[in-house]
Each structure stands twice: as C-alpha cells, then as structure tokens.
Design a protein around this motif. Structure first.
Motif, short mmCIF file in Angstrom:
data_model
loop_
_atom_site.label_atom_id
_atom_site.label_comp_id
_atom_site.label_asym_id
_atom_site.label_seq_id
_atom_site.Cartn_x
_atom_site.Cartn_y
_atom_site.Cartn_z
N GLU A 121 -40.13 20.75 -30.98
CA GLU A 121 -41.53 20.71 -30.57
C GLU A 121 -41.68 21.14 -29.13
N ALA A 122 -42.46 22.17 -28.91
CA ALA A 122 -42.77 22.64 -27.56
C ALA A 122 -44.09 22.03 -27.12
N LEU A 123 -44.19 21.71 -25.83
CA LEU A 123 -45.44 21.22 -25.29
C LEU A 123 -46.48 22.33 -25.22
N LEU A 132 -43.86 32.56 -22.45
CA LEU A 132 -43.51 31.31 -21.80
C LEU A 132 -43.50 30.17 -22.81
N VAL A 133 -42.47 29.32 -22.74
CA VAL A 133 -42.40 28.14 -23.59
C VAL A 133 -42.13 26.94 -22.70
N TRP A 134 -42.77 25.80 -23.01
CA TRP A 134 -42.66 24.58 -22.19
C TRP A 134 -42.13 23.46 -23.07
N PHE A 135 -41.02 22.86 -22.62
CA PHE A 135 -40.41 21.76 -23.36
C PHE A 135 -40.32 20.52 -22.48
N ASP A 136 -40.30 19.37 -23.13
CA ASP A 136 -39.94 18.12 -22.47
C ASP A 136 -38.43 17.92 -22.58
N PHE A 137 -37.82 17.42 -21.53
CA PHE A 137 -36.37 17.21 -21.51
C PHE A 137 -35.91 16.40 -22.72
N THR A 138 -36.62 15.33 -23.03
CA THR A 138 -36.19 14.45 -24.12
C THR A 138 -36.14 15.20 -25.44
N VAL A 175 -40.38 26.49 -19.04
CA VAL A 175 -40.62 25.30 -18.21
C VAL A 175 -39.99 24.13 -18.95
N VAL A 176 -39.17 23.37 -18.25
CA VAL A 176 -38.61 22.14 -18.80
C VAL A 176 -39.01 21.02 -17.85
N SER A 177 -39.77 20.06 -18.36
CA SER A 177 -40.27 18.97 -17.52
C SER A 177 -39.64 17.65 -17.93
N GLY A 178 -39.75 16.68 -17.03
CA GLY A 178 -39.27 15.34 -17.33
C GLY A 178 -37.78 15.15 -17.13
N LEU A 179 -37.13 16.02 -16.31
CA LEU A 179 -35.70 15.83 -16.05
C LEU A 179 -35.49 14.49 -15.34
#
Length: 357
Positions: free
Chosen positions: A244-246, A252-258, A281-285
């Motif tokens: 699941e991508a945010l 561009l693809v945005w993922f949550d770290f978890t 973009v990877v957020s929540g590291l």
C-alpha cells in the motif's frame, strides 16, 4: 596506475590515495589480461586458462565501486556484464524457475543469464541469508567452472561472508573456492570518501534526494513534499502481491516505513517498484533500534536497491539521521547504509511527516 584510471580520476576531480592506486594497478592487470583474450571452460571442458579474477573488499566509501566501474567501463571487450547482488538474485530466481524441472537447473539458469559473458562484475557481494548462501555457492562454482572471470566488490573479506555462526560452516567450501580462485585484495583503512564528498557532489538521481525530519512541534515547511491525502492511498503491485502506497503521483511513489519495511517484503519487491517509480518518498523512519532487526535489515536492503538503481529518495524521519542509524543490534551492513544516505541533502529545517498528523 594506468591511463584509464588517471583519466577517470581527472574527469571526476579525484586524487587517489595509496591504497586506491594499488588496487588500480591490480585492476589494470586484470583489464589488460582480459583484452589479450582469456578463454572459457564449457561445463568442465577446459579450452584454455581463463583470466584470474579479483575479490575486492574494504570498508564503506573507500572507492571500491568507483575503481571497479572504471575498469568495467574502459576494458575493451564486448562479452562483459555488471550486476548488483540483489538484481542478480532477482534474475537468477526467475531463470531457475524456468528450468526447475530440468537436470542441472542451476547451470542452465546461469548460462541463460550470462550467455557469452567472459567478464562478470558483481557489485556489493554479500551473503547474510543461509538459503541465498547455498544458491550463491552453486552459482560461483558454475561461473568458475565455465571459466568466467569474476570481479566482486564487498564490505567483507570472503571469510566474513554469512557471519552467523550457526550457518557459517555451510558456506566455508564456497569461501575456500573464492580464496583459491580469485585474488583477494583489501582496500580497508582510510576515509569514507562518499560521505566526505557528499556536499560537493552533483545532486542528481539518488544523490538528488533529501533527508527531512520532524522535530517536536514542527509544522510543514516550504520545500517539503505535499503530504498525501487519504484518497491518494493505492495498492501497488510487487513481485508477489501488493504494497500500500500513501500516494502515487506520476513517477513519484510515497510509502510509510512500516508498510515497506515492517512487513515481509523482499528485495525482489523493491526492485519491481523501482522499475515503475523513479522518485520515492519514504516517511516515518524511526530509530532503527526501535523498529526491530528484520525491519532494519529490510531498510538496509531498500537503500541498497534505491542507490544502485539511482532512484531519487526523499526520506522523512522522526529524529536526526545519525540518531536513526545508531544503536545496538543493527544489521552488519548499517555502515554502508549510513554512508549511502550521507549522499542525501540533510535539510536543516525539520519537515512534516504525514504520520504525525
């Protein structure tokens, strides 16, 4: 040092240190021997002695890949191929599956992948998984039996591969084969040039990315990526399922770290995602010590893939990058991860993380 390395150093504005010059001299010998024309063995039948290869190991950022890339780019033969370790395994598993019902499936898979290749360059050779180790042992044996000349770069000497003491003895025959068949060359003590030169390097591809972090009470700042909206969530296909991508916005693809690292996603999945998306973009590291060892190892694998594929990465953490990558019980490759992430511009102004909203 040969002219090929002198020219490349001048082009890139580098001054090689004594250790790098010694490696360049050995790689020059390798290139000249290949250009004179080594021959292959075909399924055990020797046509002529092949050119002896090199296993180049050393600490992170010492220039192993730059030196090897320079040789690969300048050696004047057509039958050559460069493969990153993760990419090789993706291709090998697919080829092996096509031949699984045939005898000598491993040899047939190797033959399908390398064809008439005389010179195979393995970048970032490492083995941490026992299953991969057993496959790699058969692959190395087949390649050497065919007379293929190998150049491998690694952060570990052969004796340091598959370091888990429970499984290490299983890989010792392959270690002995590597040490017997290749010149083991060390490039150890010295500065991490990747980290030292990050601020002056042209910022494109992976090095064009940024590390942003969310400090207590920080709001979204100018230049931060626009946070994803709930309606932008999308299931993105990977090798065996979906992730699941945010958000997905063009390339561009945005993922949550978890979602990306705390679930059983493989490097094959990450490679499939880079085929379709060139900006991430990877957020929540989090602090990796809080994420768990498996998630931390997946993150290290992810950074390897993104860096090797030269994918632009914006990484958003919950703390400073140094803090996120420090602590006990982290993967043995974490120094390489830190060195590669040093290529990212580290913004002095914290950024908003959508997970904090």
């Amino acid at each position: 040092m040969s002219e090929r390395f002198e020219q490349a150093a001048r082009r890139d504005g580098l001054v090689l240190d004594a250790g790098q010059r010694a490696v360049a001299a050995r790689l020059t010998e390798l290139g000249e021997a290949l250009e004179r024309g080594g021959r292959r063995r075909w399924f055990g039948r020797a046509a002529a002695e092949p050119v002896r290869g090199v296993y180049l190991w050393g600490s992170v950022g010492r220039g192993k890949s730059w030196l090897s890339d320079t040789l690969f780019a300048t050696v004047r033969i057509e039958e050559k191929r460069r493969l990153h370790f993760h990419e090789f395994f993706r291709q090998f598993h697919a080829a092996y599956a096509r031949h699984k019902d045939e005898s000598r499936a491993g040899e047939l898979a190797v033959a399908e992948l390398i064809g008439d290749c005389r010179f195979l360059y393995f970048d970032e050779f490492h083995v941490h998984d026992a299953g991969d180790a057993m496959l790699m042992g058969r692959v190395v044996g087949t390649l050497l039996e065919r007379g293929t000349t190998l150049l491998a770069t690694s952060n570990y000497p052969p004796s340091g591969l598959l370091p888990n003491p429970v499984f290490h003895p299983l890989f010792e025959p392959t270690i002995a084969l590597l040490e017997r068949s290749l010149d083991v060359v060390g490039l150890t003590d010295g500065p991490d040039y990747r980290a030292a030169g990050a601020s002056s390097r042209a910022r494109t591809g992976f090095a064009g990315g940024r590390y942003l972090w969310h400090a207590d009470g920080a709001e979204e700042t100018e230049g931060s990526p626009t946070p994803p909206l709930p309606q932008e969530r999308r299931a993105v296909p990977v090798a065996h399922g979906t992730v699941e991508a945010l958000a997905v916005r063009d390339d561009l693809v945005w993922f949550d770290f978890t979602e990306l690292c705390d679930r059983p996603n493989s490097t094959i999945d990450y490679l499939a995602l880079t085929d379709a998306h060139r900006r991430w973009v990877v957020s929540g590291l989090p602090r990796l010590t809080e994420a768990g060892r498996d998630a931390a190892q997946r993150f290290a694998n992810l950074v390897d893939v993104l860096c090797d594929r030269d994918v632009e990465l914006t990484l958003i953490g919950r703390t400073s990058l140094a803090d996120a990558l420090t602590g006990e019980g982290l993967p043995t490759d974490i120094d390489r991860t830190a060195s590669r992430l040093s290529l990212l511009a580290q913004e002095p102004t914290p950024a908003a993380d959508p997970a904090s909203r």
